[in-house]
Design an enzyme around this catalytic site. Structure first.
Site, PDB file in Angstrom:
ATOM      1  N   HIS A   8       0.841  -1.202   0.000  1.00 12.16           N
ATOM      2  CA  HIS A   8       0.000   0.000   0.000  1.00 12.16           C
ATOM      3  C   HIS A   8       0.877   1.254   0.000  1.00 12.16           C
ATOM      4  O   HIS A   8       0.590   2.228  -0.694  1.00 12.16           O
ATOM      5  CB  HIS A   8      -0.888   0.034   1.250  1.00 12.16           C
ATOM      6  CG  HIS A   8      -1.850  -1.109   1.371  1.00 12.16           C
ATOM      7  ND1 HIS A   8      -1.716  -2.102   2.304  1.00 12.16           N
ATOM      8  CD2 HIS A   8      -2.995  -1.398   0.693  1.00 12.16           C
ATOM      9  CE1 HIS A   8      -2.723  -2.962   2.215  1.00 12.16           C
ATOM     10  NE2 HIS A   8      -3.513  -2.560   1.231  1.00 12.16           N
TER      11      HIS A   8
ATOM     12  N   GLY B 210      -2.781  -1.612  -7.430  1.00 11.01           N
ATOM     13  CA  GLY B 210      -1.696  -2.585  -7.405  1.00 11.01           C
ATOM     14  C   GLY B 210      -1.873  -3.661  -8.465  1.00 11.01           C
ATOM     15  O   GLY B 210      -2.983  -4.136  -8.714  1.00 11.01           O
TER      16      GLY B 210
ATOM     17  N   VAL C 259       4.588  -5.436  -4.569  1.00  5.78           N
ATOM     18  CA  VAL C 259       5.682  -5.397  -3.600  1.00  5.78           C
ATOM     19  C   VAL C 259       5.704  -6.750  -2.883  1.00  5.78           C
ATOM     20  O   VAL C 259       4.652  -7.258  -2.483  1.00  5.78           O
ATOM     21  CB  VAL C 259       5.490  -4.250  -2.594  1.00  5.78           C
ATOM     22  CG1 VAL C 259       6.584  -4.260  -1.529  1.00  5.78           C
ATOM     23  CG2 VAL C 259       5.478  -2.906  -3.332  1.00  5.78           C
TER      24      VAL C 259
ATOM     25  N   SER D 250      -2.643  -8.156   3.082  1.00  4.90           N
ATOM     26  CA  SER D 250      -3.190  -8.077   4.440  1.00  4.90           C
ATOM     27  C   SER D 250      -3.556  -9.475   4.937  1.00  4.90           C
ATOM     28  O   SER D 250      -3.520  -9.750   6.139  1.00  4.90           O
ATOM     29  CB  SER D 250      -4.424  -7.179   4.454  1.00  4.90           C
ATOM     30  OG  SER D 250      -4.117  -5.932   3.857  1.00  4.90           O
ATOM     31  N   ARG D 251      -3.925 -10.361   4.004  1.00  2.60           N
ATOM     32  CA  ARG D 251      -4.365 -11.713   4.399  1.00  2.60           C
ATOM     33  C   ARG D 251      -3.200 -12.632   4.743  1.00  2.60           C
ATOM     34  O   ARG D 251      -3.425 -13.740   5.242  1.00  2.60           O
ATOM     35  CB  ARG D 251      -5.223 -12.328   3.291  1.00  2.60           C
ATOM     36  CG  ARG D 251      -6.587 -11.644   3.138  1.00  2.60           C
ATOM     37  CD  ARG D 251      -7.498 -12.386   2.172  1.00  2.60           C
ATOM     38  NE  ARG D 251      -8.872 -11.903   2.223  1.00  2.60           N
ATOM     39  CZ  ARG D 251      -9.410 -11.058   1.350  1.00  2.60           C
ATOM     40  NH1 ARG D 251      -8.693 -10.584   0.339  1.00  2.60           N
ATOM     41  NH2 ARG D 251     -10.673 -10.677   1.471  1.00  2.60           N
TER      42      ARG D 251
HETATM   43  P1  AMP Z   1      -6.538  -3.721  -0.472  1.00  3.61           P
HETATM   44  O1  AMP Z   1      -6.325  -2.964   0.801  1.00  3.61           O
HETATM   45  O2  AMP Z   1      -6.128  -5.158  -0.385  1.00  3.61           O
HETATM   46  O3  AMP Z   1      -7.913  -3.502  -1.047  1.00  3.61           O
HETATM   47  O4  AMP Z   1      -5.529  -3.091  -1.521  1.00  3.61           O
HETATM   48  C1  AMP Z   1      -5.545  -1.709  -1.811  1.00  3.61           C
HETATM   49  C2  AMP Z   1      -4.654  -1.450  -2.997  1.00  3.61           C
HETATM   50  O5  AMP Z   1      -3.315  -1.862  -2.697  1.00  3.61           O
HETATM   51  C3  AMP Z   1      -5.077  -2.251  -4.241  1.00  3.61           C
HETATM   52  O6  AMP Z   1      -4.916  -1.433  -5.392  1.00  3.61           O
HETATM   53  C4  AMP Z   1      -4.117  -3.400  -4.239  1.00  3.61           C
HETATM   54  O7  AMP Z   1      -3.897  -3.967  -5.517  1.00  3.61           O
HETATM   55  C5  AMP Z   1      -2.860  -2.735  -3.716  1.00  3.61           C
HETATM   56  N1  AMP Z   1      -1.933  -3.729  -3.177  1.00  3.61           N
HETATM   57  C6  AMP Z   1      -2.229  -4.734  -2.322  1.00  3.61           C
HETATM   58  N2  AMP Z   1      -1.146  -5.504  -2.094  1.00  3.61           N
HETATM   59  C7  AMP Z   1      -0.134  -4.973  -2.826  1.00  3.61           C
HETATM   60  C8  AMP Z   1       1.244  -5.312  -3.031  1.00  3.61           C
HETATM   61  N3  AMP Z   1       1.808  -6.370  -2.426  1.00  3.61           N
HETATM   62  N4  AMP Z   1       1.977  -4.540  -3.861  1.00  3.61           N
HETATM   63  C9  AMP Z   1       1.409  -3.462  -4.478  1.00  3.61           C
HETATM   64  N5  AMP Z   1       0.122  -3.088  -4.328  1.00  3.61           N
HETATM   65  C10 AMP Z   1      -0.639  -3.834  -3.517  1.00  3.61           C
END
Ligand code: AMP
Length: 293
Positions: free
Chosen positions: A34, A144, A173, A183-184
């Site tokens: 993030h 992401g 990342v 997060s999981r």
């Molecule tokens: P989420 O909180 O899982 O809904 O993710 C929020 C944003 O962060 C989304 O655009 C995801 O694709 C991005 N994201 C989640 N994990 C990663 C990661 N490991 N590397 C880059 N972006 C990420």
């Protein structure tokens, strides 16, 4: 950093910002993935707005909505250190008041892949992203690579509904062993966490085969699967090769870029990962020009 939890205050704060605004939409439980989105947003824009909202409508009743990791104090301290200007943390009752009845549905690119395995998921995602775009009005929104189908779906919605913004796609990342940050990942036991490194190794093996000239999708998938199968605790849900623009399955050898994506179940969580082939496209520029573009 302003932390705002009502729609009215967010509208006021947004009006007070002039210049370019970078938007980063998250469900919290923030990690370096993030923060990479935030850093890109910080570099490109005059201000950054981040949203934290665990969106109930994108979880099926059987999924982990109530148990989804939440740690607002930690998230806010990370965002403050990253130079975010506004954090919007709306309440579900404000985003979905009683009698809410408008949903946004994207047709073809929501079918297949996650669309098949998580019915209703993209309807929830596209609806909340539309609402958060309307509220935060970013100049560029950052997504992401890890959620590749989401990128394609959101880009379709942005074009079809004429949202006045650009989308930037930021590379996944990873942890030192290659496991995509998520997060999981906090659901993994230490043994499962160790086994998780196999997912990245399977992508690398397929990329190497591609590099050596392999172009037959079934063979590339077989290479990835054979590596995944070296870890007994990893249950393969799917390994797929799709056109990165239409997300249609690719079954014939081709010199066009392809999206190799996979989902495995490892203990409790489903873990997603993907890469574009050729591997050199897995940069911000390559991803933004290729995925759903
Ligand atoms: P989420 O909180 O899982 O809904 O993710 C929020 C944003 O962060 C989304 O655009 C995801 O694709 C991005 N994201 C989640 N994990 C990663 C990661 N490991 N590397 C880059 N972006 C990420």
């Amino acid at each position: 950093m302003q932390v705002i939890d009502t729609i009215e205050d967010l509208r006021k704060a947004r009006k007070a910002i002039s210049g370019r605004v970078g938007g980063v939409l998250t469900m919290g439980a923030l990690h370096e993935g993030h923060l990479s989105l935030v850093q890109h947003a910080r570099t490109d824009n005059d201000a950054v707005i981040t949203t934290i909202f665990v969106n109930p409508t994108q979880f099926a009743p059987t999924e982990d909505f109530s148990g989804y990791p939440r740690d607002l104090a930690h998230d806010l301290s990370m965002l403050e250190k990253s130079g975010v200007d506004v954090v919007f943390t709306p309440k579900a009752a404000d985003m979905y008041p009683s009698n809410f009845q408008t949903f946004v549905k994207v047709d073809h690119v929501t079918q297949g892949l996650e669309g098949d395995h998580r019915p209703g998921h993209f309807r929830g995602v596209v609806t909340i992203v539309s609402k958060l775009f309307n509220l935060t009005q970013p100049t560029i929104a950052y997504f992401g690579q890890k959620d590749a189908q989401q990128v394609v779906v959101i880009r379709r919605m942005v074009k079809d509904l004429n949202f006045p913004l650009d989308i930037a796609v930021i590379p996944t990342v990873r942890e030192p062993d290659g496991l995509a940050m998520s997060s999981r990942n906090t659901y993994l036991t230490p043994e499962e966490r160790k086994a998780g490194g196999v997912i990245y190794r399977s992508l690398v093996a397929a990329a190497q085969a591609y590099d050596e000239g392999e172009r037959t999708p079934a063979n590339l998938r077989a290479v990835a699967k054979s590596v995944l199968k070296t870890e007994a605790s990893v249950e393969i849900e799917y390994v797929a090769i799709n056109d990165p623009q239409s997300l249609l399955g690719v079954h014939e050898p081709s010199e066009e870029p392809i999206l190799l994506s996979m989902v495995v179940q490892l203990g409790k969580p489903r873990l997603l990962d993907n890469c574009l082939l050729p591997w050199s496209l897995n940069t911000r520029e390559g991803l933004t020009a290729t995925l759903g573009a």
